[in-house]
Enzyme design. Sequence first.
Site: not given
Ligand code: NAD
Length: 262
Positions: A193-196, A66, A163, A41, A14, A156
Amino acid sequence: MQELMKGKRGLIMGIANDHSIAWGMAKTLHAHGAELAFTFQGEALGKRVKPLAEQLGVELVLPCDVEDIASVDATFDVLREKWSRLDFVIHAIGFADKNELKGRYADTSRENFSRTMVISCFSFTEVAKRAAEQMPQGGSMITLTYGASMRAMPNYNVMGVAKAALEASVRYLAADFGPRGIRVNAISAGPVRTLAGSGIGEARAMFAFQQKHSPLRRGVTLDELGGSALYLLSDLSGGVTGEIHYVDSGYNIVLMPKPEDL
Ligand code: NAD
């Protein structure tokens, strides 16, 4: 620095770039002596992940989508071949169609509901099952969740439902694998602050609101998330499994902001 992860090998899934939560965790685990493997990915993200892997001397950098179970199997085949055993896994993967991370949950399409569930929830079960086969001496796994699993949050939407299912699966996996000394937990992170994170409608307002109204009056850092991952993946948390561990500046305990803060 005490090397809490010395002699431990772990898979981190991830990392998209240097803002990713999984990258923050990778840096902390590396600093504590862990040997790491990364997945990415698709080749476009691979171009960002490979230089990050180089920074930490990570040699095993594998493509894995995945949604494609053959690609998950291939990842674990390589791990089995290269490493005699696995000690920990980080699953930091989430996806939902951006067009449905705004507006009403009620308007979620069947197709996006299924896809979100497979990528954001069921993939952890598929990964955990394969990882457990390579943990003969026990191990520890974590996934990433968010507090909108428990309470309704604007925009969300389907991700909150995924989740909630992910958190339930953490408990079921902990029950399944506990007798083999394998612990399964989740970190519920405050907004980062991330891509997701930026794909969620009105993300800026969400970040600002949570920072303003959390007991610590601030967001959380990648280093803090790394520290919590270190705790859950190391022997420090040996008696802990099936937990949802909040790392959110305390936001989840607040039912209503203080009147002077409204
Ligand atoms: P991110 O964009 O850096 O990471 C998300 C990752 O998911 C990416 O690396 C992407 O390639 C991967 N991904 C998506 N679809 C995929 C697939 N089909 N196969 C393989 N990989 C796949 O963002 P992040 O915020 O670091 O997210 C990581 C986790 O943390 C996620 O589950 C997100 O929901 C969770 N999260 C994020 C926050 C936030 O505020 N950023 C808060 C709570 C939880």
